[in-house]
Design an enzyme around this catalytic site. Sequence first.
Site, short mmCIF file in Angstrom:
data_model
loop_
_atom_site.label_atom_id
_atom_site.label_comp_id
_atom_site.label_asym_id
_atom_site.label_seq_id
_atom_site.Cartn_x
_atom_site.Cartn_y
_atom_site.Cartn_z
N LYS A 152 -5.55 5.94 10.76
CA LYS A 152 -4.08 5.91 11.19
C LYS A 152 -3.19 7.00 10.93
CE LYS A 152 -4.45 1.08 12.13
NZ LYS A 152 -3.27 0.03 12.08
N ASN A 178 -0.42 0.89 8.89
CA ASN A 178 -1.39 0.10 7.61
C ASN A 178 -2.14 0.89 7.11
OD1 ASN A 178 -2.00 -0.51 9.91
ND2 ASN A 178 -2.03 -3.10 9.24
P1 CMP Z 1 -4.36 -2.89 14.19
O1 CMP Z 1 -5.77 -4.13 13.21
O2 CMP Z 1 -4.49 -1.78 14.22
O3 CMP Z 1 -3.79 -3.74 14.84
C1 CMP Z 1 -2.81 -4.25 15.69
C2 CMP Z 1 -1.52 -3.22 14.50
O4 CMP Z 1 -0.62 -4.09 15.18
C3 CMP Z 1 -2.27 -3.58 13.16
O5 CMP Z 1 -2.57 -3.45 12.95
C4 CMP Z 1 -0.74 -3.55 12.75
O6 CMP Z 1 -0.50 -2.01 12.30
C5 CMP Z 1 0.38 -4.17 13.84
N1 CMP Z 1 1.63 -4.84 13.88
C6 CMP Z 1 1.42 -6.14 13.53
N2 CMP Z 1 2.17 -6.62 13.07
C7 CMP Z 1 3.30 -5.36 12.94
C8 CMP Z 1 4.70 -5.81 12.81
N3 CMP Z 1 5.14 -7.02 13.25
N4 CMP Z 1 5.23 -4.83 13.58
C9 CMP Z 1 4.49 -3.31 13.96
N5 CMP Z 1 3.32 -3.36 13.64
C10 CMP Z 1 2.11 -4.43 14.03
#
Ligand code: CMP
Length: 140
Positions: A11, A114
């Site tokens: 990312k 993340n």
């Molecule tokens: P990903 O595996 O890419 O799939 C969905 C994404 O939403 C997840 O990783 C996080 O990066 C994002 N995400 C999940 N929960 C939250 C949150 N509470 N606030 C912001 N981003 C989120």
Amino acid sequence: MATQQTFSIIKPDATRRNLTGAVNQKFEENGLRIVAQKRIQMTREQAEGFYAVHKERPFFGELVDFMISEPVVVQVLEGENAVLKNREIMGATNPEEADAGTIRKEFALSIGENSVHGSDSEENAAIEIAYFFNKDELVG
Ligand code: CMP
């Protein structure tokens, strides 16, 4: 368990900090092979489509804005039990809950920033791979 493929995204928070190689090292040293990889600038339409399952979530707008803020690296990882193995290598979505040695524990900045995405099932892996790659880009 047979050889599987899973879909991965490095990312923007990680590409921005020049962590592509460090993240890839985690995959490779844990037995996953990078069988396809390209650095792209995602469009808003691509990001909204990819994360459509989350569109009712309060963080959807923030998630899409983040994913198009800088280039990402989309990847296909292959190996024994690759979907589950990659989820172990990544660690929990929230880096505060991730185990020591995982990508998110070492590199992630927050639950949103993340560092990596990984497919959550073999079925979704196939859908996500086809979303970003043509068959002729998977050379093994
Ligand atoms: P990903 O595996 O890419 O799939 C969905 C994404 O939403 C997840 O990783 C996080 O990066 C994002 N995400 C999940 N929960 C939250 C949150 N509470 N606030 C912001 N981003 C989120």
